[in-house]
Design an enzyme around this catalytic site. Structure first.
Site, PDB file in Angstrom:
ATOM      1  N   GLY A  11       0.918  -0.861   0.031  1.00  0.00           N
ATOM      2  CA  GLY A  11       0.193  -0.291  -0.129  1.00  0.00           C
ATOM      3  C   GLY A  11       1.021   1.480  -0.023  1.00  0.00           C
ATOM      4  O   GLY A  11       1.911   1.254   0.896  1.00  0.00           O
ATOM      5  N   GLY A  13       0.173   4.645   0.501  1.00  0.00           N
ATOM      6  CA  GLY A  13      -1.174   5.994   0.771  1.00  0.00           C
ATOM      7  C   GLY A  13      -0.026   6.947   0.993  1.00  0.00           C
ATOM      8  O   GLY A  13       1.945   6.482   1.320  1.00  0.00           O
ATOM      9  N   ALA A  14      -0.336   7.950   1.939  1.00  0.00           N
ATOM     10  CA  ALA A  14       0.709   8.747   2.200  1.00  0.00           C
ATOM     11  C   ALA A  14       1.739   7.694   3.750  1.00  0.00           C
ATOM     12  O   ALA A  14       2.514   7.690   3.740  1.00  0.00           O
ATOM     13  CB  ALA A  14       0.031   9.785   3.079  1.00  0.00           C
ATOM     14  N   GLY A  16       2.229   4.403   4.453  1.00  0.00           N
ATOM     15  CA  GLY A  16       2.804   3.397   3.784  1.00  0.00           C
ATOM     16  C   GLY A  16       4.543   4.105   2.566  1.00  0.00           C
ATOM     17  O   GLY A  16       5.355   3.582   3.369  1.00  0.00           O
ATOM     18  N   ASN A 107      -5.636   1.322  11.052  1.00  0.00           N
ATOM     19  CA  ASN A 107      -6.457   1.797  12.518  1.00  0.00           C
ATOM     20  C   ASN A 107      -7.986   1.069  12.780  1.00  0.00           C
ATOM     21  O   ASN A 107      -8.134   0.130  12.016  1.00  0.00           O
ATOM     22  CB  ASN A 107      -7.317   2.972  11.706  1.00  0.00           C
ATOM     23  CG  ASN A 107      -6.270   4.552  12.172  1.00  0.00           C
ATOM     24  OD1 ASN A 107      -5.677   4.159  13.278  1.00  0.00           O
ATOM     25  ND2 ASN A 107      -6.501   5.211  11.432  1.00  0.00           N
ATOM     26  N   LYS A 194      -5.645   3.707  20.913  1.00  0.00           N
ATOM     27  CA  LYS A 194      -5.796   5.459  20.110  1.00  0.00           C
ATOM     28  C   LYS A 194      -7.383   4.999  19.304  1.00  0.00           C
ATOM     29  O   LYS A 194      -8.018   6.293  18.949  1.00  0.00           O
ATOM     30  CB  LYS A 194      -5.108   4.372  18.538  1.00  0.00           C
ATOM     31  CG  LYS A 194      -4.584   5.178  17.762  1.00  0.00           C
ATOM     32  CD  LYS A 194      -3.876   5.159  16.941  1.00  0.00           C
ATOM     33  CE  LYS A 194      -4.083   6.515  16.007  1.00  0.00           C
ATOM     34  NZ  LYS A 194      -3.189   5.484  14.427  1.00  0.00           N
ATOM     35  N   ASN A 198      -9.237   8.431  18.096  1.00  0.00           N
ATOM     36  CA  ASN A 198     -10.301   7.874  16.498  1.00  0.00           C
ATOM     37  C   ASN A 198     -11.532   8.066  16.602  1.00  0.00           C
ATOM     38  O   ASN A 198     -12.438   8.300  15.588  1.00  0.00           O
ATOM     39  CB  ASN A 198      -9.648   6.300  15.337  1.00  0.00           C
ATOM     40  CG  ASN A 198      -8.641   7.328  15.497  1.00  0.00           C
ATOM     41  OD1 ASN A 198      -8.348   8.188  15.241  1.00  0.00           O
ATOM     42  ND2 ASN A 198      -7.137   5.980  15.394  1.00  0.00           N
ATOM     43  N   ASN A 202     -13.684  11.735  13.920  1.00  0.00           N
ATOM     44  CA  ASN A 202     -13.020  10.817  12.569  1.00  0.00           C
ATOM     45  C   ASN A 202     -14.417  10.794  12.408  1.00  0.00           C
ATOM     46  O   ASN A 202     -15.213  11.520  10.974  1.00  0.00           O
ATOM     47  CB  ASN A 202     -12.153   9.284  11.899  1.00  0.00           C
ATOM     48  CG  ASN A 202     -10.902   8.796  11.908  1.00  0.00           C
ATOM     49  OD1 ASN A 202     -11.030   9.283  11.024  1.00  0.00           O
ATOM     50  ND2 ASN A 202     -10.702   9.011  13.195  1.00  0.00           N
TER      51      ASN A 202
END
Lengths: 314, 314
Positions: A11, A13-14, A16, A107, A194, A198, A202
């Site tokens: 992955g 994305g930002a 990884g 997450n 966490k 979240n 979120n």
């Protein structure tokens, strides 16, 4: 596990890209599995822009379009969105070396059992990233703030596994790459902690179309954030994990002092991508319900987000 | 109260105009207190358009721009939004005849005590309108469906007052005007029962930007509507009122069969008017809390609506 661990990053994305690039920059062997970004990154490399840590680039990272082409690695860093985890059974068996571990850097709660079903429970670890990072484009990542990681062992029964040698070894790699790491004796507790952040931010960012500062400034949404945090504590308690009430005060204080922030779920929602509602809301609700505990505020938010997500992707 | 009761209608929204016009059309003396619509209605009268009941007009209704100009009436029909109730202390003392009653025809809970503080608790009644009606413009009302009214007596301690002669007398006027009336021995119970519908659909229509049919079609929002309805039952129970679980099934069935509908709170919100969040959510929450009962799903919705309402009117 050998002394020189190799990493597969699943992955790009930002998250990884950022951690993979840091590890590679520090001299680890890192192999990136890329999908739509493959040709771009193969040609132009990876670039991390960071005011806090300084910019750096990888001009020639090891990138692969298919898991079959990758070398088998000691650590598979799972950095997909959980909504893409259906792809993992076709990936992990190709990229993990014998004795290698799948490191679930996602997450939410109770994602590890799905990964354990693919590679076996003794080969799964979890990590929580505290990272403000945005992907600007293929191979191009803006690091905004933070980046520390909490690392723990998965166990089939959910019980704490303590600190293991492979946790220390991976932490060593991360630290040499400039990534602060804390070792968690109890991964489930770390995940619930966490979620204290979240779950309110979120979901409410999506539902109320608001940044964290707006949610904290209005007395009604602030009260709701705090009530949701205490419900997460009740969920943790349902799984035998104690989170002290003072931890809620810490999270409130932390968010008050944060720069105005749009959580990743809101970015996904605005881009009409599927949001991680099952990992962040559905799984914790089901875990608590299995212990006979109802979390009505979180359940309301879950139902509202399910409605919005379904409509958003129609 | 005399045999020929006179009516003052406070508020010329869809509801006040509709019921006032019906009573007037049936021969009652009805006096309308108007604000911004005064000159229009004085000149052009009132018009009710209704496919179900036939259209009718009042070419020359009694209208007044100021409460001081009005005759004192036997019944003051309070048809403002609850958000405008701060105007009542300057109105009611001018328009009520000795022995006259203030009839609170508004949504929500525990609005009567505020009116009782102005006119005395023995001079307050409550009514619930089951009416689909929209105001098209000044003096111009579209009746869509329904229109029945539930009527009950207020009491200072909240206990049921049973059926009184003045309830029968007012019901007689309404029925002669073609308005079906049911008499409620227990006004508080009647208000909680109406909240079983109003609490889920008004708030979720605003929060999720959805008509009733969309809320019923999606399994997540449907589950949330039903969970909210059962929480309203718990609120009623906190005030010693029993609403059977079968009543929730009835409301679900009723809403399933309804034409797609935007509740009035959503219309207010879209027009950037203040929404009735205290009358419909805040007061029930406080009533339950006073009895030691928490209603977490309703409280979440309350906080969310407070946030949205404040931002919406900024």
């Amino acid at each position: 596990m050998t002394r020189d661990r190799t990493y597969a990053v699943i992955g790009a994305g930002a998250l990884g890209s950022y951690y993979g690039a840091r590890l590679s920059h520090a001299g680890c062997d890192v192999h990136f599995l890329l999908h739509s970004d493959y040709y771009h990154v193969k040609r132009h490399g990876l670039r991390i822009v960071s005011k806090k840590e300084g910019d750096f680039s990888l001009s020639n990272p090891w990138v692969y379009p298919r898991p079959e082409d990758m070398p088998r690695c000691d650590v598979a860093l799972i950095a997909l969105k959980t909504t893409a985890n259906a792809a993992l059974p076709a990936i992990l068996p190709h990229v993990l070396a014998p004795g290698g571990v799948a490191l679930v850097m996602q997450n939410g709660l109770a994602i590890e059992p799905d990964v354990a079903a693919i590679v076996g429970p003794e080969r799964v670890m979890g990590a929580l990233a505290f990272l403000c990072c945005n992907k600007l484009g293929p191979g191009d990542v803006l690091h905004i703030d933070y980046g520390n990681v909490r690392l723990g062992e998965h166990s089939a029964g959910g019980e704490p596994r303590g600190i293991t040698p492979r946790m220390l070894a991976i932490a060593d790699d991360f630290r040499r790459a400039g990534i602060p790491v804390e070792l968690e004796a109890d991964l489930v507790l770390a995940r619930w902690k966490k979620l204290v952040w979240n779950i309110p931010y979120n979901g409410l960012a999506v539902l109320l179309d608001a940044t964290t500062d707006r949610l904290m400034d209005d007395p009604s949404s602030r009260a709701l954030c705090i009530a949701l945090m205490h419900e997460v504590r009740a969920g943790a308690a349902a799984q035998g994990r104690v989170i002290e009430p003072g931890f809620v005060d810490q999270m409130v204080d932390y968010t008050d002092k944060m720069e105005p922030y749009l959580p990743s779920m809101k970015l996904d929602y605005d881009a009409r991508r599927e949001v991680e509602v099952e990992a962040i809301y559905g799984n914790p609700l089901r875990a608590a319900a299995a212990a006979g505990v109802s979390l009505p505020r979180i359940e309301s938010l879950y139902h509202e987000l399910k409605f919005l997500d379904a409509r958003n992707r129609r």
